[in-house]
Design a protein around this motif. Sequence first.
Motif, PDB file in Angstrom:
ATOM      1  N   LEU A  61      45.463  -9.342  25.942  1.00 30.64           N
ATOM      2  CA  LEU A  61      44.396  -9.867  26.794  1.00 30.64           C
ATOM      3  C   LEU A  61      44.982 -10.925  27.717  1.00 30.64           C
ATOM      4  CD1 LEU A  61      41.774 -10.272  23.961  1.00 30.64           C
ATOM      5  CD2 LEU A  61      41.629  -8.609  25.814  1.00 30.64           C
ATOM      6  N   ILE A  62      44.506 -10.965  28.955  1.00 25.66           N
ATOM      7  CA  ILE A  62      45.048 -11.869  29.963  1.00 25.66           C
ATOM      8  C   ILE A  62      43.927 -12.716  30.552  1.00 25.66           C
ATOM      9  CG2 ILE A  62      46.346 -11.999  32.142  1.00 25.66           C
ATOM     10  CD1 ILE A  62      47.424  -9.180  31.497  1.00 25.66           C
ATOM     11  N   MET A  72      51.973 -18.697  29.933  1.00 27.43           N
ATOM     12  CA  MET A  72      51.354 -17.450  29.467  1.00 27.43           C
ATOM     13  C   MET A  72      50.409 -17.682  28.290  1.00 27.43           C
ATOM     14  SD  MET A  72      52.348 -14.712  31.206  1.00 27.43           S
ATOM     15  CE  MET A  72      52.264 -15.618  32.752  1.00 27.43           C
ATOM     16  N   ARG A  73      50.036 -18.943  28.060  1.00 25.90           N
ATOM     17  CA  ARG A  73      49.229 -19.224  26.864  1.00 25.90           C
ATOM     18  C   ARG A  73      47.757 -18.872  27.053  1.00 25.90           C
ATOM     19  NH1 ARG A  73      53.282 -23.453  26.309  1.00 25.90           N
ATOM     20  NH2 ARG A  73      54.620 -22.796  24.597  1.00 25.90           N
ATOM     21  N   HIS A  74      47.415 -18.348  28.226  1.00 22.64           N
ATOM     22  CA  HIS A  74      46.078 -17.793  28.427  1.00 22.64           C
ATOM     23  C   HIS A  74      46.069 -16.313  28.050  1.00 22.64           C
ATOM     24  CE1 HIS A  74      48.411 -17.005  32.060  1.00 22.64           C
ATOM     25  NE2 HIS A  74      47.647 -15.948  32.262  1.00 22.64           N
ATOM     26  N   CYS A  75      47.189 -15.836  27.486  1.00 26.22           N
ATOM     27  CA  CYS A  75      47.325 -14.442  27.077  1.00 26.22           C
ATOM     28  C   CYS A  75      47.334 -14.350  25.548  1.00 26.22           C
ATOM     29  CB  CYS A  75      48.614 -13.838  27.630  1.00 26.22           C
ATOM     30  SG  CYS A  75      48.745 -13.916  29.427  1.00 26.22           S
ATOM     31  N   TYR A  76      46.742 -13.287  25.031  1.00 27.34           N
ATOM     32  CA  TYR A  76      46.633 -13.111  23.580  1.00 27.34           C
ATOM     33  C   TYR A  76      46.946 -11.674  23.199  1.00 27.34           C
ATOM     34  CZ  TYR A  76      44.319 -17.656  23.391  1.00 27.34           C
ATOM     35  OH  TYR A  76      44.040 -18.999  23.487  1.00 27.34           O
ATOM     36  N   ASP A  77      47.914 -11.507  22.295  1.00 25.89           N
ATOM     37  CA  ASP A  77      48.193 -10.190  21.748  1.00 25.89           C
ATOM     38  C   ASP A  77      47.098  -9.816  20.754  1.00 25.89           C
ATOM     39  OD1 ASP A  77      50.581  -9.776  23.124  1.00 25.89           O
ATOM     40  OD2 ASP A  77      51.783 -10.732  21.572  1.00 25.89           O
ATOM     41  N   VAL A  78      46.727  -8.565  20.753  1.00 30.03           N
ATOM     42  CA  VAL A  78      45.763  -8.042  19.784  1.00 30.03           C
ATOM     43  C   VAL A  78      46.551  -7.529  18.583  1.00 30.03           C
ATOM     44  CG1 VAL A  78      43.968  -6.322  19.372  1.00 30.03           C
ATOM     45  CG2 VAL A  78      44.142  -7.442  21.619  1.00 30.03           C
ATOM     46  N   ASN A 136      33.392 -10.183  30.765  1.00 32.32           N
ATOM     47  CA  ASN A 136      33.726 -11.611  30.830  1.00 32.32           C
ATOM     48  C   ASN A 136      34.802 -11.946  31.858  1.00 32.32           C
ATOM     49  OD1 ASN A 136      32.208 -13.007  28.414  1.00 32.32           O
ATOM     50  ND2 ASN A 136      32.929 -11.020  27.651  1.00 32.32           N
ATOM     51  N   GLN A 137      35.047 -11.022  32.783  1.00 28.06           N
ATOM     52  CA  GLN A 137      36.025 -11.228  33.862  1.00 28.06           C
ATOM     53  C   GLN A 137      37.434 -11.535  33.336  1.00 28.06           C
ATOM     54  OE1 GLN A 137      32.787 -13.168  34.395  1.00 28.06           O
ATOM     55  NE2 GLN A 137      32.261 -11.088  34.990  1.00 28.06           N
ATOM     56  N   HIS A 138      37.779 -10.908  32.237  1.00 31.91           N
ATOM     57  CA  HIS A 138      39.139 -10.992  31.719  1.00 31.91           C
ATOM     58  C   HIS A 138      39.896  -9.732  32.130  1.00 31.91           C
ATOM     59  CE1 HIS A 138      37.236 -13.518  28.263  1.00 31.91           C
ATOM     60  NE2 HIS A 138      37.470 -14.255  29.329  1.00 31.91           N
ATOM     61  N   GLU A 139      41.211  -9.827  32.090  1.00 30.29           N
ATOM     62  CA  GLU A 139      42.039  -8.651  32.319  1.00 30.29           C
ATOM     63  C   GLU A 139      42.747  -8.300  31.020  1.00 30.29           C
ATOM     64  OE1 GLU A 139      41.693  -7.106  35.024  1.00 30.29           O
ATOM     65  OE2 GLU A 139      40.747  -8.691  36.229  1.00 30.29           O
ATOM     66  N   LEU A 140      43.168  -7.059  30.923  1.00 26.76           N
ATOM     67  CA  LEU A 140      43.957  -6.678  29.756  1.00 26.76           C
ATOM     68  C   LEU A 140      44.938  -5.584  30.132  1.00 26.76           C
ATOM     69  CD1 LEU A 140      42.949  -3.743  28.465  1.00 26.76           C
ATOM     70  CD2 LEU A 140      41.100  -5.134  27.573  1.00 26.76           C
ATOM     71  N   ASP A 153      36.954  -7.203  11.360  1.00 31.37           N
ATOM     72  CA  ASP A 153      37.658  -8.090  10.439  1.00 31.37           C
ATOM     73  C   ASP A 153      39.157  -7.798  10.410  1.00 31.37           C
ATOM     74  OD1 ASP A 153      35.353  -9.400   9.731  1.00 31.37           O
ATOM     75  OD2 ASP A 153      34.961  -8.131   7.980  1.00 31.37           O
ATOM     76  N   GLU A 154      39.546  -6.573  10.764  1.00 35.04           N
ATOM     77  CA  GLU A 154      40.944  -6.174  10.634  1.00 35.04           C
ATOM     78  C   GLU A 154      41.750  -6.375  11.914  1.00 35.04           C
ATOM     79  OE1 GLU A 154      40.971  -2.198   9.160  1.00 35.04           O
ATOM     80  OE2 GLU A 154      40.348  -2.783   7.145  1.00 35.04           O
ATOM     81  N   ILE A 155      41.170  -7.055  12.896  1.00 34.94           N
ATOM     82  CA  ILE A 155      41.871  -7.331  14.146  1.00 34.94           C
ATOM     83  C   ILE A 155      41.740  -8.819  14.471  1.00 34.94           C
ATOM     84  CG2 ILE A 155      41.878  -6.958  16.652  1.00 34.94           C
ATOM     85  CD1 ILE A 155      41.087  -4.111  16.215  1.00 34.94           C
ATOM     86  N   HIS A 156      42.849  -9.445  14.891  1.00 35.89           N
ATOM     87  CA  HIS A 156      42.774 -10.836  15.328  1.00 35.89           C
ATOM     88  C   HIS A 156      43.658 -11.031  16.562  1.00 35.89           C
ATOM     89  CE1 HIS A 156      46.340 -10.846  12.669  1.00 35.89           C
ATOM     90  NE2 HIS A 156      46.796 -11.827  13.433  1.00 35.89           N
ATOM     91  N   LEU A 157      43.469 -12.139  17.244  1.00 34.14           N
ATOM     92  CA  LEU A 157      44.222 -12.428  18.458  1.00 34.14           C
ATOM     93  C   LEU A 157      45.316 -13.447  18.172  1.00 34.14           C
ATOM     94  CD1 LEU A 157      41.398 -12.687  21.172  1.00 34.14           C
ATOM     95  CD2 LEU A 157      42.548 -10.667  20.263  1.00 34.14           C
ATOM     96  N   SER A 158      46.474 -13.247  18.791  1.00 35.16           N
ATOM     97  CA  SER A 158      47.614 -14.139  18.616  1.00 35.16           C
ATOM     98  C   SER A 158      48.062 -14.638  19.983  1.00 35.16           C
ATOM     99  CB  SER A 158      48.762 -13.396  17.922  1.00 35.16           C
ATOM    100  OG  SER A 158      49.909 -14.202  17.847  1.00 35.16           O
TER     101      SER A 158
END
Length: 262
Positions: free
Chosen positions: A148-149, A175-181, A98-102, A163-168
Amino acid sequence: MSKYKVLFLDIDGTIIKSDDSIDKTTITAIQQAQKAGIEVFLATGRPLHEIRELADLLKVNSLIGYNGAFAIYQGKDLFREPMKKESVKQFIDIAKKNQHELVFYTKDQNIFTDLEADCVKEFIVKFHLHKNDTYLPTSDYEVLGMTLINVESEEIALYKMEDEIHLSQVNLEGMRHCYDVIRDKVNKGIAVQYILEHLGLSKESAIAFGDGLNDKEMLMSVGEGFAMGNGHPDLFQYVKHKTTTVNDSGIFNGLKILGIVE
């Protein structure tokens, strides 16, 4: 001697202001808390190898890093919980498609999918990351945390494969296009609970400050949880207290309510 025994502090947006500085009142608050016999922990999503300078500045020897996957108490390792290798591989594959960076964090390095991407360069500058390298599929990494960036909000669902993982969402301007796993069983709150049990302390003797949704579990795991005034709007419903912003002495003012600083 204070009835409170331990203080957990998020870093970005809680200790560190929007201009990357630290308010003098925050340093004063930490010093006064320590003088009152309170053990101070820095509790961050950042890798611990990138916060040594800050910890030394604040004279803090107890740390929680990688959103709860690794903890140190007074300079000694308490626990380390790496991510499942298959989960890491899934995230990398979805990001690539999906052309994302991490970036994922090991004990000693920050491993990026593409160090030359503009969004990655911006991320590195914003979070002052120094120990950076490029992902090699042939390498065997022990991954403690991941961010995720360049992900749009409507794309979050792409990563809901467990189910045991979500993004924050990272709660910093720009930096709101970034999400912690975040792992449901490995997060700042679980780390706090482990530390309180290890030290033989009650929930009521603990204080925490945070501003992001990755702080939610931590703030709910202590007796006195403070959301910063600049906190994510969805965070306030989970906390006992709301203090002023990081730019307006939020930690100092919160501790003043509890009678710890003056």
